[in-house]
Design an enzyme around this catalytic site. Sequence first.
Site, mmCIF file in Angstrom:
data_model
loop_
_atom_site.group_PDB
_atom_site.id
_atom_site.type_symbol
_atom_site.label_atom_id
_atom_site.label_comp_id
_atom_site.label_asym_id
_atom_site.label_seq_id
_atom_site.Cartn_x
_atom_site.Cartn_y
_atom_site.Cartn_z
ATOM 1 N N TYR A 53 0.886 -1.173 0.000
ATOM 2 C CA TYR A 53 0.000 0.000 0.000
ATOM 3 C C TYR A 53 0.922 1.220 0.000
ATOM 4 O O TYR A 53 1.651 1.429 0.965
ATOM 5 C CB TYR A 53 -0.864 0.036 1.267
ATOM 6 C CG TYR A 53 -1.987 -0.972 1.296
ATOM 7 C CD1 TYR A 53 -1.764 -2.297 1.659
ATOM 8 C CD2 TYR A 53 -3.294 -0.582 0.992
ATOM 9 C CE1 TYR A 53 -2.805 -3.212 1.704
ATOM 10 C CE2 TYR A 53 -4.346 -1.496 1.047
ATOM 11 C CZ TYR A 53 -4.096 -2.810 1.402
ATOM 12 O OH TYR A 53 -5.119 -3.708 1.454
ATOM 13 N N LYS A 63 -12.399 -5.106 2.966
ATOM 14 C CA LYS A 63 -13.406 -5.641 3.884
ATOM 15 C C LYS A 63 -14.718 -6.090 3.222
ATOM 16 O O LYS A 63 -15.491 -6.855 3.827
ATOM 17 C CB LYS A 63 -13.765 -4.561 4.934
ATOM 18 C CG LYS A 63 -12.662 -4.287 5.919
ATOM 19 C CD LYS A 63 -12.637 -5.312 7.031
ATOM 20 C CE LYS A 63 -11.326 -5.410 7.742
ATOM 21 N NZ LYS A 63 -10.385 -6.393 7.250
ATOM 22 N N TYR A 107 -7.184 -5.568 10.065
ATOM 23 C CA TYR A 107 -6.946 -6.051 8.707
ATOM 24 C C TYR A 107 -7.204 -7.557 8.595
ATOM 25 O O TYR A 107 -7.847 -8.017 7.644
ATOM 26 C CB TYR A 107 -5.509 -5.719 8.248
ATOM 27 C CG TYR A 107 -5.356 -5.792 6.751
ATOM 28 C CD1 TYR A 107 -5.378 -4.637 5.965
ATOM 29 C CD2 TYR A 107 -5.216 -7.015 6.103
ATOM 30 C CE1 TYR A 107 -5.268 -4.705 4.586
ATOM 31 C CE2 TYR A 107 -5.096 -7.097 4.729
ATOM 32 C CZ TYR A 107 -5.119 -5.940 3.977
ATOM 33 O OH TYR A 107 -5.025 -6.013 2.607
HETATM 34 P P1 RFL Z 1 -22.295 -8.849 -5.256
HETATM 35 O O1 RFL Z 1 -20.981 -9.534 -5.390
HETATM 36 O O2 RFL Z 1 -22.449 -7.528 -5.933
HETATM 37 O O3 RFL Z 1 -23.427 -9.863 -5.744
HETATM 38 C C1 RFL Z 1 -24.756 -9.468 -5.960
HETATM 39 C C2 RFL Z 1 -25.345 -10.375 -7.008
HETATM 40 O O4 RFL Z 1 -26.732 -10.047 -7.199
HETATM 41 C C3 RFL Z 1 -27.016 -10.054 -8.599
HETATM 42 N N1 RFL Z 1 -28.200 -9.226 -8.827
HETATM 43 C C4 RFL Z 1 -29.442 -9.731 -9.067
HETATM 44 N N2 RFL Z 1 -29.884 -10.994 -9.157
HETATM 45 C C5 RFL Z 1 -31.208 -11.175 -9.433
HETATM 46 N N3 RFL Z 1 -32.083 -10.160 -9.605
HETATM 47 C C6 RFL Z 1 -31.672 -8.888 -9.514
HETATM 48 N N4 RFL Z 1 -32.525 -7.886 -9.687
HETATM 49 C C7 RFL Z 1 -30.299 -8.625 -9.236
HETATM 50 N N5 RFL Z 1 -29.546 -7.497 -9.078
HETATM 51 C C8 RFL Z 1 -28.295 -7.878 -8.829
HETATM 52 C C9 RFL Z 1 -25.738 -9.522 -9.217
HETATM 53 O O5 RFL Z 1 -25.605 -9.858 -10.582
HETATM 54 C C10 RFL Z 1 -24.676 -10.197 -8.355
HETATM 55 O O6 RFL Z 1 -24.297 -11.461 -8.858
HETATM 56 O O7 RFL Z 1 -22.665 -8.590 -3.714
HETATM 57 P P2 RFL Z 1 -22.322 -9.445 -2.416
HETATM 58 O O8 RFL Z 1 -22.625 -10.889 -2.601
HETATM 59 O O9 RFL Z 1 -22.926 -8.685 -1.314
HETATM 60 O O10 RFL Z 1 -20.716 -9.364 -2.277
HETATM 61 C C11 RFL Z 1 -20.050 -8.176 -1.996
HETATM 62 C C12 RFL Z 1 -18.666 -8.150 -2.664
HETATM 63 O O11 RFL Z 1 -18.810 -8.463 -4.031
HETATM 64 C C13 RFL Z 1 -17.964 -6.792 -2.489
HETATM 65 O O12 RFL Z 1 -18.170 -6.273 -1.196
HETATM 66 C C14 RFL Z 1 -16.440 -6.908 -2.732
HETATM 67 O O13 RFL Z 1 -16.143 -7.217 -4.056
HETATM 68 C C15 RFL Z 1 -15.727 -5.594 -2.348
HETATM 69 N N6 RFL Z 1 -14.287 -5.616 -2.606
HETATM 70 C C16 RFL Z 1 -13.410 -6.255 -1.731
HETATM 71 N N7 RFL Z 1 -13.878 -6.947 -0.673
HETATM 72 C C17 RFL Z 1 -13.031 -7.641 0.143
HETATM 73 O O14 RFL Z 1 -13.479 -8.253 1.105
HETATM 74 N N8 RFL Z 1 -11.663 -7.677 -0.073
HETATM 75 C C18 RFL Z 1 -11.104 -7.017 -1.111
HETATM 76 O O15 RFL Z 1 -9.886 -7.118 -1.299
HETATM 77 C C19 RFL Z 1 -11.967 -6.234 -1.961
HETATM 78 N N9 RFL Z 1 -11.487 -5.577 -3.024
HETATM 79 C C20 RFL Z 1 -13.757 -4.991 -3.732
HETATM 80 C C21 RFL Z 1 -12.323 -4.969 -3.903
HETATM 81 C C22 RFL Z 1 -14.569 -4.398 -4.691
HETATM 82 C C23 RFL Z 1 -14.010 -3.778 -5.777
HETATM 83 N N10 RFL Z 1 -14.910 -3.220 -6.723
HETATM 84 C C24 RFL Z 1 -14.810 -3.476 -8.093
HETATM 85 C C25 RFL Z 1 -16.126 -2.630 -6.241
HETATM 86 C C26 RFL Z 1 -11.759 -4.330 -4.977
HETATM 87 C C27 RFL Z 1 -12.586 -3.701 -5.901
HETATM 88 C C28 RFL Z 1 -11.894 -2.974 -7.031
HETATM 89 C C1 PHB Z 2 -7.044 -7.046 -4.333
HETATM 90 O O1 PHB Z 2 -6.185 -7.956 -4.286
HETATM 91 O O2 PHB Z 2 -7.793 -6.886 -5.306
HETATM 92 C C2 PHB Z 2 -7.138 -6.089 -3.198
HETATM 93 C C3 PHB Z 2 -6.316 -6.253 -2.106
HETATM 94 C C4 PHB Z 2 -6.398 -5.350 -1.051
HETATM 95 C C5 PHB Z 2 -7.298 -4.313 -1.103
HETATM 96 C C6 PHB Z 2 -8.142 -4.168 -2.188
HETATM 97 C C7 PHB Z 2 -8.073 -5.071 -3.250
HETATM 98 O O3 PHB Z 2 -7.346 -3.420 -0.079
#
Ligand code: RFL
Ligand code: PHB
Length: 390
Positions: free
Chosen positions: A200, A296, A384
Amino acid sequence: MRVQVGIIGAGPAGLMLSLLLHRAGISSIIIENRSRQYVEARVRAGVLEHWTTELMSELGVGERLRKEGLVHEGIDIGINGERRRIDFKALVNKTITIYGQQEVVKDLIAARLAQGGEIEFEVSDTSVDRLDSERPIIRYKKNGEPREIECDFIAGCDGFHGICRPSIPKGVLTEFERVYPYGWLGVLSESPPVSHELIYSYTDRGFALYTMRSNSISRLYLQVDPDEDINKWSDEEIWNELKRRVSPETAAKLQTGRVFEKGVTAMRSFVVEPMQFGRLFLSGDAAHIVPPTGAKGMNLAVADVLFFSRALESFYKTKSTSLLDGYTKKCLSRIWKAQRFSYFMTTMLHLNPGDSEFDRRRQLAELDYVTSSKAASTALAENYVGLPID
Ligand code: RFL
Ligand code: PHB
Protein backbone atom coordinates in the site's frame (compact mmCIF):
# COMPACT_ATOMS: atom_id res chain seq x y z
CA MET A 1 -42.82 -23.01 -6.09
CA ARG A 2 -42.41 -23.03 -2.33
CA VAL A 3 -39.11 -22.78 -0.42
CA GLN A 4 -38.04 -21.75 3.07
CA VAL A 5 -35.58 -19.03 1.99
CA GLY A 6 -35.57 -17.31 -1.41
CA ILE A 7 -32.16 -15.77 -2.11
CA ILE A 8 -31.75 -12.98 -4.64
CA GLY A 9 -28.20 -12.71 -5.99
CA ALA A 10 -25.41 -15.24 -6.60
CA GLY A 11 -22.52 -13.14 -5.30
CA PRO A 12 -20.46 -14.19 -2.27
CA ALA A 13 -23.33 -13.32 0.12
CA GLY A 14 -26.10 -15.27 -1.62
CA LEU A 15 -23.94 -18.29 -2.43
CA MET A 16 -22.43 -18.56 1.03
CA LEU A 17 -25.90 -18.25 2.56
CA SER A 18 -27.21 -21.16 0.50
CA LEU A 19 -24.36 -23.37 1.77
CA LEU A 20 -24.87 -22.30 5.40
CA LEU A 21 -28.62 -23.01 5.11
CA HIS A 22 -27.99 -26.40 3.53
CA ARG A 23 -25.76 -27.31 6.48
CA ALA A 24 -28.61 -26.30 8.80
CA GLY A 25 -31.16 -28.36 6.84
CA ILE A 26 -33.04 -25.27 5.54
CA SER A 27 -34.19 -25.24 1.91
CA SER A 28 -33.33 -22.35 -0.41
CA ILE A 29 -33.15 -21.29 -4.04
CA ILE A 30 -30.94 -18.60 -5.56
CA ILE A 31 -32.03 -16.44 -8.46
CA GLU A 32 -29.43 -14.40 -10.34
CA ASN A 33 -29.91 -12.04 -13.25
CA ARG A 34 -26.48 -12.67 -14.84
CA SER A 35 -25.13 -15.87 -16.41
CA ARG A 36 -22.97 -18.35 -14.48
CA GLN A 37 -20.08 -17.49 -16.78
CA TYR A 38 -20.46 -13.77 -16.06
CA VAL A 39 -20.50 -14.07 -12.25
CA GLU A 40 -17.57 -16.49 -12.33
CA ALA A 41 -15.48 -14.04 -14.34
CA ARG A 42 -16.30 -10.83 -12.42
CA VAL A 43 -12.98 -9.51 -11.08
CA ARG A 44 -13.28 -7.92 -7.66
CA ALA A 45 -11.93 -8.57 -4.20
CA GLY A 46 -8.84 -10.55 -3.33
CA VAL A 47 -8.32 -10.67 0.43
CA LEU A 48 -9.94 -13.23 2.73
CA GLU A 49 -9.85 -12.54 6.45
CA HIS A 50 -8.56 -15.44 8.58
CA TRP A 51 -12.04 -16.52 9.76
CA THR A 52 -13.50 -16.38 6.21
CA THR A 53 -10.86 -18.91 5.15
CA GLU A 54 -11.72 -21.09 8.15
CA LEU A 55 -15.46 -20.89 7.40
CA MET A 56 -14.86 -22.00 3.80
CA SER A 57 -12.96 -25.04 5.06
CA GLU A 58 -15.69 -25.81 7.61
CA LEU A 59 -18.27 -25.74 4.81
CA GLY A 60 -16.19 -28.13 2.70
CA VAL A 61 -15.26 -25.49 0.09
CA GLY A 62 -11.68 -24.86 1.19
CA GLU A 63 -9.78 -27.44 -0.82
CA ARG A 64 -8.69 -25.30 -3.79
CA LEU A 65 -8.31 -22.29 -1.48
CA ARG A 66 -5.79 -24.22 0.64
CA LYS A 67 -3.90 -25.29 -2.51
CA GLU A 68 -3.97 -22.08 -4.53
CA GLY A 69 -4.55 -19.31 -1.96
CA LEU A 70 -1.50 -17.26 -1.03
CA VAL A 71 -1.13 -16.95 2.74
CA HIS A 72 0.27 -13.57 3.78
CA GLU A 73 1.67 -12.81 7.21
CA GLY A 74 1.79 -9.04 6.76
CA ILE A 75 1.57 -6.05 4.40
CA ASP A 76 4.01 -3.34 3.39
CA ILE A 77 3.18 0.33 3.67
CA GLY A 78 5.21 2.64 1.41
CA ILE A 79 5.67 6.24 2.54
CA ASN A 80 7.06 8.29 -0.34
CA GLY A 81 9.31 5.42 -1.39
CA GLU A 82 10.27 4.04 2.02
CA ARG A 83 8.78 0.56 2.69
CA ARG A 84 7.69 -0.44 6.17
CA ARG A 85 6.18 -3.78 7.09
CA ILE A 86 3.23 -4.52 9.36
CA ASP A 87 3.81 -8.04 10.62
CA PHE A 88 0.36 -9.55 11.29
CA LYS A 89 1.74 -12.87 12.42
CA ALA A 90 4.04 -11.30 15.04
CA LEU A 91 1.49 -8.70 16.17
CA VAL A 92 -1.77 -10.68 16.30
CA ASN A 93 -0.74 -14.22 15.33
CA LYS A 94 -3.13 -14.33 12.36
CA THR A 95 -2.79 -14.28 8.58
CA ILE A 96 -4.88 -13.34 5.54
CA THR A 97 -5.25 -15.30 2.29
CA ILE A 98 -5.12 -13.87 -1.23
CA TYR A 99 -7.70 -15.68 -3.33
CA GLY A 100 -9.72 -13.90 -6.01
CA GLN A 101 -13.42 -13.32 -5.37
CA GLN A 102 -14.22 -14.99 -8.69
CA GLU A 103 -12.44 -18.12 -7.45
CA VAL A 104 -14.54 -18.04 -4.26
CA VAL A 105 -17.66 -17.65 -6.40
CA LYS A 106 -16.64 -20.58 -8.67
CA ASP A 107 -16.00 -22.84 -5.66
CA LEU A 108 -19.31 -21.90 -3.99
CA ILE A 109 -21.36 -22.43 -7.17
CA ALA A 110 -19.74 -25.83 -7.82
CA ALA A 111 -20.33 -26.92 -4.22
CA ARG A 112 -23.95 -25.77 -4.16
CA LEU A 113 -24.78 -27.49 -7.45
CA ALA A 114 -23.05 -30.67 -6.26
CA GLN A 115 -25.38 -30.65 -3.23
CA GLY A 116 -28.31 -30.58 -5.64
CA GLY A 117 -28.97 -26.91 -4.83
CA GLU A 118 -30.91 -24.75 -7.24
CA ILE A 119 -29.41 -21.62 -8.79
CA GLU A 120 -31.48 -19.98 -11.53
CA PHE A 121 -29.17 -17.86 -13.68
CA GLU A 122 -30.19 -15.26 -16.30
CA VAL A 123 -33.51 -14.30 -14.77
CA SER A 124 -35.06 -10.90 -15.44
CA ASP A 125 -37.73 -8.58 -14.01
CA THR A 126 -37.11 -9.65 -10.40
CA SER A 127 -39.50 -8.17 -7.84
CA VAL A 128 -40.51 -8.91 -4.26
CA ASP A 129 -43.94 -8.63 -2.67
CA ARG A 130 -45.86 -9.18 0.58
CA LEU A 131 -42.71 -8.44 2.61
CA ASP A 132 -44.62 -7.77 5.81
CA SER A 133 -46.57 -11.05 5.61
CA GLU A 134 -45.43 -14.54 6.66
CA ARG A 135 -45.41 -15.64 3.00
CA PRO A 136 -43.34 -13.12 1.04
CA ILE A 137 -43.06 -13.68 -2.70
CA ILE A 138 -40.32 -13.36 -5.31
CA ARG A 139 -41.44 -12.85 -8.91
CA TYR A 140 -39.16 -13.00 -11.94
CA LYS A 141 -39.00 -14.11 -15.55
CA LYS A 142 -36.96 -16.97 -16.94
CA ASN A 143 -36.77 -17.16 -20.74
CA GLY A 144 -39.59 -14.61 -20.80
CA GLU A 145 -41.89 -16.86 -18.70
CA PRO A 146 -43.20 -15.40 -15.43
CA ARG A 147 -42.28 -17.41 -12.28
CA GLU A 148 -43.17 -17.04 -8.63
CA ILE A 149 -41.49 -18.33 -5.46
CA GLU A 150 -43.37 -18.33 -2.18
CA CYS A 151 -40.97 -18.22 0.78
CA ASP A 152 -40.83 -17.90 4.55
CA PHE A 153 -38.00 -15.37 4.19
CA ILE A 154 -36.30 -13.43 1.41
CA ALA A 155 -32.55 -12.80 1.51
CA GLY A 156 -31.67 -9.61 -0.40
CA CYS A 157 -28.12 -10.47 -1.51
CA ASP A 158 -28.40 -8.55 -4.78
CA GLY A 159 -25.57 -6.06 -4.32
CA PHE A 160 -25.54 -2.28 -4.25
CA HIS A 161 -27.60 -1.85 -7.46
CA GLY A 162 -30.13 -4.59 -6.71
CA ILE A 163 -33.90 -4.34 -6.33
CA CYS A 164 -34.32 -5.48 -2.72
CA ARG A 165 -33.23 -2.34 -0.88
CA PRO A 166 -35.41 -0.06 -3.08
CA SER A 167 -38.40 -2.41 -2.49
CA ILE A 168 -38.56 -1.42 1.19
CA PRO A 169 -41.26 1.23 1.69
CA LYS A 170 -40.16 4.86 1.84
CA GLY A 171 -39.43 6.17 5.31
CA VAL A 172 -38.23 2.84 6.74
CA LEU A 173 -34.54 3.12 5.88
CA THR A 174 -31.99 5.73 6.85
CA GLU A 175 -28.95 6.00 4.58
CA PHE A 176 -25.48 7.01 5.73
CA GLU A 177 -23.03 7.86 2.98
CA ARG A 178 -19.67 9.38 2.13
CA VAL A 179 -18.40 9.69 -1.44
CA TYR A 180 -14.64 10.15 -1.87
CA PRO A 181 -13.14 12.55 -4.43
CA TYR A 182 -11.05 9.81 -6.07
CA GLY A 183 -11.33 6.36 -7.60
CA TRP A 184 -9.11 3.35 -8.34
CA LEU A 185 -7.88 2.37 -11.76
CA GLY A 186 -7.44 -1.41 -11.42
CA VAL A 187 -5.71 -3.80 -13.81
CA LEU A 188 -4.76 -7.45 -13.96
CA SER A 189 -1.48 -8.30 -15.63
CA GLU A 190 0.42 -11.38 -16.70
CA SER A 191 3.45 -10.63 -14.59
CA PRO A 192 4.94 -12.21 -11.47
CA PRO A 193 4.37 -10.12 -8.31
CA VAL A 194 7.30 -7.89 -7.40
CA SER A 195 6.91 -8.71 -3.72
CA HIS A 196 5.42 -11.66 -1.85
CA GLU A 197 3.10 -9.33 0.09
CA LEU A 198 0.82 -6.39 -0.74
CA ILE A 199 2.29 -2.90 -0.96
CA TYR A 200 0.00 0.00 0.00
CA SER A 201 1.89 3.02 -1.24
CA TYR A 202 1.38 6.66 -0.25
CA THR A 203 3.17 9.15 -2.53
CA ASP A 204 3.04 12.79 -3.61
CA ARG A 205 1.55 11.54 -6.92
CA GLY A 206 -1.28 9.68 -5.22
CA PHE A 207 -1.92 6.21 -3.82
CA ALA A 208 -0.98 2.90 -5.44
CA LEU A 209 -1.66 -0.69 -4.37
CA TYR A 210 0.39 -3.60 -5.62
CA THR A 211 -1.41 -6.88 -5.08
CA MET A 212 -1.71 -10.18 -6.92
CA ARG A 213 -3.87 -13.19 -7.78
CA SER A 214 -1.16 -15.85 -8.08
CA ASN A 215 2.57 -16.22 -8.54
CA SER A 216 2.18 -15.21 -12.18
CA ILE A 217 -0.69 -12.65 -12.11
CA SER A 218 -0.33 -9.17 -10.61
CA ARG A 219 -3.20 -6.85 -9.69
CA LEU A 220 -2.40 -3.14 -9.63
CA TYR A 221 -4.43 -0.17 -8.50
CA LEU A 222 -3.71 3.55 -8.98
CA GLN A 223 -5.54 6.47 -7.39
CA VAL A 224 -7.22 8.47 -10.18
CA ASP A 225 -10.16 10.87 -10.49
CA PRO A 226 -13.48 9.09 -9.82
CA ASP A 227 -14.66 9.80 -13.40
CA GLU A 228 -11.29 9.02 -15.04
CA ASP A 229 -11.51 7.86 -18.66
CA ILE A 230 -9.88 4.43 -18.71
CA ASN A 231 -9.11 4.80 -22.42
CA LYS A 232 -6.64 7.57 -21.61
CA TRP A 233 -4.35 5.00 -19.96
CA SER A 234 -2.17 2.81 -22.19
CA ASP A 235 -0.57 -0.26 -20.58
CA GLU A 236 2.79 1.49 -20.72
CA GLU A 237 1.46 4.58 -18.95
CA ILE A 238 -0.03 2.42 -16.21
CA TRP A 239 3.29 0.66 -15.58
CA ASN A 240 5.23 3.94 -15.69
CA GLU A 241 2.89 5.59 -13.21
CA LEU A 242 3.07 2.58 -10.91
CA LYS A 243 6.89 2.73 -11.00
CA ARG A 244 6.73 6.37 -9.92
CA ARG A 245 4.50 5.41 -6.99
CA VAL A 246 6.67 2.67 -5.46
CA SER A 247 10.21 2.77 -4.03
CA PRO A 248 13.11 2.95 -6.54
CA GLU A 249 14.24 -0.57 -5.49
CA THR A 250 10.74 -1.94 -6.08
CA ALA A 251 10.49 -0.09 -9.42
CA ALA A 252 13.81 -1.58 -10.53
CA LYS A 253 12.58 -5.13 -9.81
CA LEU A 254 9.13 -4.67 -11.35
CA GLN A 255 8.40 -7.04 -14.25
CA THR A 256 5.80 -5.67 -16.64
CA GLY A 257 3.44 -7.88 -18.61
CA ARG A 258 0.32 -7.94 -20.76
CA VAL A 259 -2.61 -6.15 -19.14
CA PHE A 260 -5.81 -8.16 -19.65
CA GLU A 261 -8.42 -6.44 -17.50
CA LYS A 262 -8.88 -2.73 -16.80
CA GLY A 263 -11.48 -0.70 -14.95
CA VAL A 264 -12.12 2.38 -12.82
CA THR A 265 -14.03 2.08 -9.52
CA ALA A 266 -15.38 5.08 -7.64
CA MET A 267 -15.02 4.96 -3.87
CA ARG A 268 -17.83 5.25 -1.40
CA SER A 269 -18.88 4.34 2.12
CA PHE A 270 -22.57 3.53 2.53
CA VAL A 271 -24.79 1.92 5.18
CA VAL A 272 -28.57 1.53 5.50
CA GLU A 273 -30.30 1.05 8.80
CA PRO A 274 -32.22 -1.12 9.51
CA MET A 275 -31.10 -4.02 7.29
CA GLN A 276 -34.49 -5.74 7.47
CA PHE A 277 -38.15 -5.08 6.79
CA GLY A 278 -40.73 -7.72 7.65
CA ARG A 279 -39.49 -10.99 6.11
CA LEU A 280 -36.88 -9.33 3.83
CA PHE A 281 -33.30 -9.30 5.15
CA LEU A 282 -30.51 -7.44 3.34
CA SER A 283 -26.96 -8.83 3.36
CA GLY A 284 -23.65 -7.71 1.85
CA ASP A 285 -23.35 -4.85 -0.64
CA ALA A 286 -27.17 -4.57 -0.78
CA ALA A 287 -26.93 -2.97 2.68
CA HIS A 288 -23.45 -1.47 2.82
CA ILE A 289 -20.40 -0.51 0.76
CA VAL A 290 -16.88 0.19 1.95
CA PRO A 291 -14.03 1.72 -0.05
CA PRO A 292 -11.71 -1.17 -1.02
CA THR A 293 -8.63 0.15 0.85
CA GLY A 294 -9.37 -1.98 3.92
CA ALA A 295 -10.24 -5.13 1.88
CA LYS A 296 -13.41 -5.64 3.88
CA GLY A 297 -16.38 -5.80 1.44
CA MET A 298 -16.54 -9.51 0.67
CA ASN A 299 -15.71 -10.48 4.25
CA LEU A 300 -18.51 -8.28 5.59
CA ALA A 301 -20.95 -9.87 3.15
CA VAL A 302 -19.99 -13.31 4.49
CA ALA A 303 -20.31 -12.14 8.13
CA ASP A 304 -23.87 -10.86 7.47
CA VAL A 305 -25.06 -14.17 6.04
CA LEU A 306 -23.38 -16.12 8.82
CA PHE A 307 -25.42 -14.09 11.35
CA PHE A 308 -28.58 -14.46 9.21
CA SER A 309 -28.16 -18.22 8.90
CA ARG A 310 -27.76 -18.55 12.68
CA ALA A 311 -30.94 -16.51 13.22
CA LEU A 312 -32.87 -18.68 10.74
CA GLU A 313 -31.56 -21.87 12.30
CA SER A 314 -32.70 -20.67 15.73
CA PHE A 315 -36.12 -19.68 14.29
CA TYR A 316 -36.74 -23.07 12.66
CA LYS A 317 -35.50 -24.99 15.73
CA THR A 318 -37.22 -23.01 18.49
CA LYS A 319 -39.76 -20.71 16.74
CA SER A 320 -38.02 -17.85 18.57
CA THR A 321 -37.61 -14.67 16.50
CA SER A 322 -35.17 -13.04 18.90
CA LEU A 323 -32.06 -13.55 16.69
CA LEU A 324 -34.01 -12.49 13.60
CA ASP A 325 -35.23 -9.38 15.42
CA GLY A 326 -31.65 -8.61 16.46
CA TYR A 327 -30.15 -9.23 12.97
CA THR A 328 -29.60 -5.55 12.12
CA LYS A 329 -27.98 -4.75 15.46
CA LYS A 330 -25.71 -7.78 15.28
CA CYS A 331 -24.52 -6.95 11.75
CA LEU A 332 -24.16 -3.20 12.28
CA SER A 333 -21.79 -3.62 15.20
CA ARG A 334 -19.31 -5.29 12.82
CA ILE A 335 -20.17 -3.14 9.79
CA TRP A 336 -19.50 0.19 11.50
CA LYS A 337 -16.13 -1.05 12.76
CA ALA A 338 -15.28 -2.08 9.19
CA GLN A 339 -16.50 1.34 7.99
CA ARG A 340 -14.25 3.02 10.56
CA PHE A 341 -11.23 0.95 9.50
CA SER A 342 -11.85 1.37 5.76
CA TYR A 343 -12.24 5.15 6.20
CA PHE A 344 -9.04 5.26 8.26
CA MET A 345 -7.02 3.32 5.65
CA THR A 346 -8.53 5.29 2.77
CA THR A 347 -8.00 8.78 4.17
CA MET A 348 -4.54 7.93 5.50
CA LEU A 349 -3.28 6.64 2.16
CA HIS A 350 -4.90 8.81 -0.56
CA LEU A 351 -4.09 12.35 -1.64
CA ASN A 352 -7.20 14.41 -1.05
CA PRO A 353 -7.64 17.13 -3.64
CA GLY A 354 -7.81 20.43 -1.77
CA ASP A 355 -5.79 19.24 1.22
CA SER A 356 -3.51 21.84 2.77
CA GLU A 357 0.14 21.38 3.74
CA PHE A 358 -1.15 20.95 7.30
CA ASP A 359 -3.27 17.97 6.19
CA ARG A 360 -0.29 16.43 4.36
CA ARG A 361 1.99 16.76 7.38
CA ARG A 362 -0.69 15.22 9.60
CA GLN A 363 -1.13 12.33 7.12
CA LEU A 364 2.64 11.67 7.05
CA ALA A 365 2.73 11.73 10.87
CA GLU A 366 -0.12 9.21 10.93
CA LEU A 367 1.69 6.88 8.50
CA ASP A 368 4.89 7.18 10.53
CA TYR A 369 3.00 6.49 13.76
CA VAL A 370 1.03 3.52 12.43
CA THR A 371 4.19 1.87 11.08
CA SER A 372 6.45 2.57 14.06
CA SER A 373 4.27 2.28 17.17
CA LYS A 374 3.58 -1.29 18.29
CA ALA A 375 0.20 -0.24 19.72
CA ALA A 376 -0.89 1.46 16.47
CA SER A 377 0.38 -1.27 14.15
CA THR A 378 -1.29 -3.92 16.33
CA ALA A 379 -4.61 -2.07 15.96
CA LEU A 380 -4.15 -1.99 12.16
CA ALA A 381 -3.20 -5.68 12.06
CA GLU A 382 -6.13 -6.71 14.29
CA ASN A 383 -8.60 -5.00 11.97
CA TYR A 384 -6.95 -6.05 8.71
CA VAL A 385 -6.92 -9.78 9.50
CA GLY A 386 -10.56 -9.47 10.65
CA LEU A 387 -11.99 -8.74 14.08
CA PRO A 388 -13.07 -11.87 15.95
CA ILE A 389 -16.44 -13.19 14.82
CA ASP A 390 -18.69 -14.29 17.66
P1 RFL B 1 -22.29 -8.85 -5.26
O1 RFL B 1 -20.98 -9.53 -5.39
O2 RFL B 1 -22.45 -7.53 -5.93
O3 RFL B 1 -23.43 -9.86 -5.74
C1 RFL B 1 -24.76 -9.47 -5.96
C2 RFL B 1 -25.35 -10.37 -7.01
O4 RFL B 1 -26.73 -10.05 -7.20
C3 RFL B 1 -27.02 -10.05 -8.60
N1 RFL B 1 -28.20 -9.23 -8.83
C4 RFL B 1 -29.44 -9.73 -9.07
N2 RFL B 1 -29.88 -10.99 -9.16
C5 RFL B 1 -31.21 -11.18 -9.43
N3 RFL B 1 -32.08 -10.16 -9.60
C6 RFL B 1 -31.67 -8.89 -9.51
N4 RFL B 1 -32.53 -7.89 -9.69
C7 RFL B 1 -30.30 -8.63 -9.24
N5 RFL B 1 -29.55 -7.50 -9.08
C8 RFL B 1 -28.30 -7.88 -8.83
C9 RFL B 1 -25.74 -9.52 -9.22
O5 RFL B 1 -25.61 -9.86 -10.58
C10 RFL B 1 -24.68 -10.20 -8.36
O6 RFL B 1 -24.30 -11.46 -8.86
O7 RFL B 1 -22.67 -8.59 -3.71
P2 RFL B 1 -22.32 -9.44 -2.42
O8 RFL B 1 -22.62 -10.89 -2.60
O9 RFL B 1 -22.93 -8.68 -1.31
O10 RFL B 1 -20.72 -9.36 -2.28
C11 RFL B 1 -20.05 -8.18 -2.00
C12 RFL B 1 -18.67 -8.15 -2.66
O11 RFL B 1 -18.81 -8.46 -4.03
C13 RFL B 1 -17.96 -6.79 -2.49
O12 RFL B 1 -18.17 -6.27 -1.20
C14 RFL B 1 -16.44 -6.91 -2.73
O13 RFL B 1 -16.14 -7.22 -4.06
C15 RFL B 1 -15.73 -5.59 -2.35
N6 RFL B 1 -14.29 -5.62 -2.61
C16 RFL B 1 -13.41 -6.26 -1.73
N7 RFL B 1 -13.88 -6.95 -0.67
C17 RFL B 1 -13.03 -7.64 0.14
O14 RFL B 1 -13.48 -8.25 1.10
N8 RFL B 1 -11.66 -7.68 -0.07
C18 RFL B 1 -11.10 -7.02 -1.11
O15 RFL B 1 -9.89 -7.12 -1.30
C19 RFL B 1 -11.97 -6.23 -1.96
N9 RFL B 1 -11.49 -5.58 -3.02
C20 RFL B 1 -13.76 -4.99 -3.73
C21 RFL B 1 -12.32 -4.97 -3.90
C22 RFL B 1 -14.57 -4.40 -4.69
C23 RFL B 1 -14.01 -3.78 -5.78
N10 RFL B 1 -14.91 -3.22 -6.72
C24 RFL B 1 -14.81 -3.48 -8.09
C25 RFL B 1 -16.13 -2.63 -6.24
C26 RFL B 1 -11.76 -4.33 -4.98
C27 RFL B 1 -12.59 -3.70 -5.90
C28 RFL B 1 -11.89 -2.97 -7.03
C1 PHB C 1 -7.04 -7.05 -4.33
O1 PHB C 1 -6.18 -7.96 -4.29
O2 PHB C 1 -7.79 -6.89 -5.31
C2 PHB C 1 -7.14 -6.09 -3.20
C3 PHB C 1 -6.32 -6.25 -2.11
C4 PHB C 1 -6.40 -5.35 -1.05
C5 PHB C 1 -7.30 -4.31 -1.10
C6 PHB C 1 -8.14 -4.17 -2.19
C7 PHB C 1 -8.07 -5.07 -3.25
O3 PHB C 1 -7.35 -3.42 -0.08
